[in-house]
Design a protein around this motif. Structure first.
Motif, mmCIF file in Angstrom:
data_model
loop_
_atom_site.group_PDB
_atom_site.id
_atom_site.type_symbol
_atom_site.label_atom_id
_atom_site.label_comp_id
_atom_site.label_asym_id
_atom_site.label_seq_id
_atom_site.Cartn_x
_atom_site.Cartn_y
_atom_site.Cartn_z
ATOM 1 N N VAL A 172 0.967 -0.665 -0.223
ATOM 2 C CA VAL A 172 -0.265 0.099 -0.256
ATOM 3 C C VAL A 172 0.888 1.281 0.139
ATOM 4 O O VAL A 172 0.909 2.084 -0.169
ATOM 5 C CB VAL A 172 -1.548 -0.392 1.291
ATOM 6 N N SER A 173 1.584 1.116 0.500
ATOM 7 C CA SER A 173 2.994 2.893 0.489
ATOM 8 C C SER A 173 3.516 3.341 -0.724
ATOM 9 O O SER A 173 3.391 4.029 -0.771
ATOM 10 C CB SER A 173 4.121 1.961 1.892
ATOM 11 N N GLU A 174 3.785 1.528 -1.013
ATOM 12 C CA GLU A 174 4.048 2.314 -3.317
ATOM 13 C C GLU A 174 3.137 2.431 -3.369
ATOM 14 O O GLU A 174 3.821 3.835 -4.654
ATOM 15 C CB GLU A 174 4.657 1.047 -2.872
ATOM 16 N N GLU A 175 1.869 2.127 -3.762
ATOM 17 C CA GLU A 175 1.135 2.275 -4.387
ATOM 18 C C GLU A 175 1.068 3.836 -4.593
ATOM 19 O O GLU A 175 0.268 4.366 -5.424
ATOM 20 C CB GLU A 175 -0.074 1.782 -4.051
ATOM 21 N N ALA A 176 0.694 4.048 -2.657
ATOM 22 C CA ALA A 176 0.254 5.834 -2.342
ATOM 23 C C ALA A 176 1.247 6.313 -3.179
ATOM 24 O O ALA A 176 0.781 7.699 -3.448
ATOM 25 C CB ALA A 176 0.771 6.041 -1.016
ATOM 26 N N GLU A 177 2.510 5.813 -3.154
ATOM 27 C CA GLU A 177 3.744 7.398 -3.508
ATOM 28 C C GLU A 177 3.465 7.211 -5.828
ATOM 29 O O GLU A 177 3.802 8.033 -5.773
ATOM 30 C CB GLU A 177 4.854 6.035 -2.715
ATOM 31 N N ARG A 178 3.272 6.068 -6.052
ATOM 32 C CA ARG A 178 2.548 6.121 -6.971
ATOM 33 C C ARG A 178 1.629 7.256 -7.392
ATOM 34 O O ARG A 178 2.049 7.832 -8.630
ATOM 35 C CB ARG A 178 2.282 4.746 -7.911
ATOM 36 N N VAL A 179 1.076 6.811 -6.428
ATOM 37 C CA VAL A 179 -0.499 7.630 -6.932
ATOM 38 C C VAL A 179 -0.062 8.845 -6.639
ATOM 39 O O VAL A 179 -0.680 10.198 -7.015
ATOM 40 C CB VAL A 179 -1.820 7.573 -5.690
ATOM 41 N N VAL A 180 0.901 9.883 -5.570
ATOM 42 C CA VAL A 180 1.103 10.906 -5.357
ATOM 43 C C VAL A 180 2.018 11.074 -6.953
ATOM 44 O O VAL A 180 1.961 12.670 -6.534
ATOM 45 C CB VAL A 180 1.774 10.965 -3.757
ATOM 46 N N ASP A 181 2.956 10.564 -6.601
ATOM 47 C CA ASP A 181 3.106 10.913 -8.080
ATOM 48 C C ASP A 181 3.132 10.966 -9.635
ATOM 49 O O ASP A 181 3.202 12.337 -9.681
ATOM 50 C CB ASP A 181 4.009 9.816 -8.116
ATOM 51 N N LEU A 182 2.268 10.615 -9.541
ATOM 52 C CA LEU A 182 1.732 10.827 -10.926
ATOM 53 C C LEU A 182 0.463 11.841 -10.329
ATOM 54 O O LEU A 182 0.120 12.908 -11.801
ATOM 55 C CB LEU A 182 0.562 9.788 -10.701
ATOM 56 N N PHE A 183 -0.602 12.228 -9.677
ATOM 57 C CA PHE A 183 -1.468 13.646 -9.459
ATOM 58 C C PHE A 183 -0.285 14.192 -9.009
ATOM 59 O O PHE A 183 -0.383 15.771 -10.321
ATOM 60 C CB PHE A 183 -1.416 13.756 -8.050
#
Length: 197
Positions: A172-183
């Motif tokens: 989940v922590s890695e997914e959250a980082e990916r979402v924030v990077d994209l956003f």
């Protein structure tokens, strides 16, 4: 409460419209009559499940946001996304129910204010509050800022759908980082180079 946990599991497996109180009682290891000691009927049981799980989710997300209050915007945003993803990761069955009921018109849920019924709408409001902070801190560009909460939650919802259907490929922590990077690549305040045509 064991009855709500059993209801969540049975509804997720059988479908929101098809689950039975007999199946809930069997899953909880109690007599059907015991359910009626706590809930007037099936509709009240469903409403209580939604009310309880929403309250838990909002408390978790609010707690994370309170802890992240003094962090820079990116870290605050990451904490928010991670809290939402983690809640639904922990409540996989409830995620399935939420997504099933988005398009259903269940009589028992019709008696709940639509804004209160949808867990994802409330989360989108929390996302809007974070976007306002990002705008205030000048971490986000103001152009089309009204679209940012929906954009952010659209990506989060897509990840939740993927995680519901497929085994989780990333923590989940890695997914959250990916979402924030994209956003932030799309909405962040760093000026993008303009293409010359």
């Amino acid at each position: 409460m064991a009855i709500l946990d059993a209801t969540e599991e049975v509804m997720s497996e059988a479908g929101v419209e098809s689950f039975s109180l007999n199946a809930v009682a069997a899953r909880a290891g109690i007599a059907v009559g015991t359910i009626y000691n706590h809930f007037r009927d099936r509709d009240e049981l469903i409403r209580q499940l939604f009310t309880t799980r929403r309250a838990q989710m909002f408390a978790e997300v609010d707690s994370v946001l309170k802890e992240a209050q003094k962090l820079p915007f990116r870290e605050k945003l990451t904490a928010f996304v991670q809290a939402v993803l983690q809640h639904f990761e922990n409540r996989h069955d409830f995620l399935s129910i939420v997504l099933q009921t988005e398009h259903l018109r269940l009589q028992c849920l019709d008696r709940i204010d639509p804004a209160e019924r949808s867990a994802l709408l409330k989360i989108e409001q929390q996302a809007a509050d974070i976007v306002k902070l990002g705008l205030k801190e000048k971490a986000l560009r103001p152009e089309a800022a009204d679209l940012y909460p929906a954009l952010l939650m659209g990506v989060v919802r897509a990840i939740l759908l993927d995680r519901l259907e497929l085994p989780a490929a990333r923590p989940v922590s890695e997914e959250a980082e990916r979402v924030v990077d994209l956003f932030l690549r799309g909405a962040g305040a760093v000026p993008r180079a303009r293409s010359r045509t």
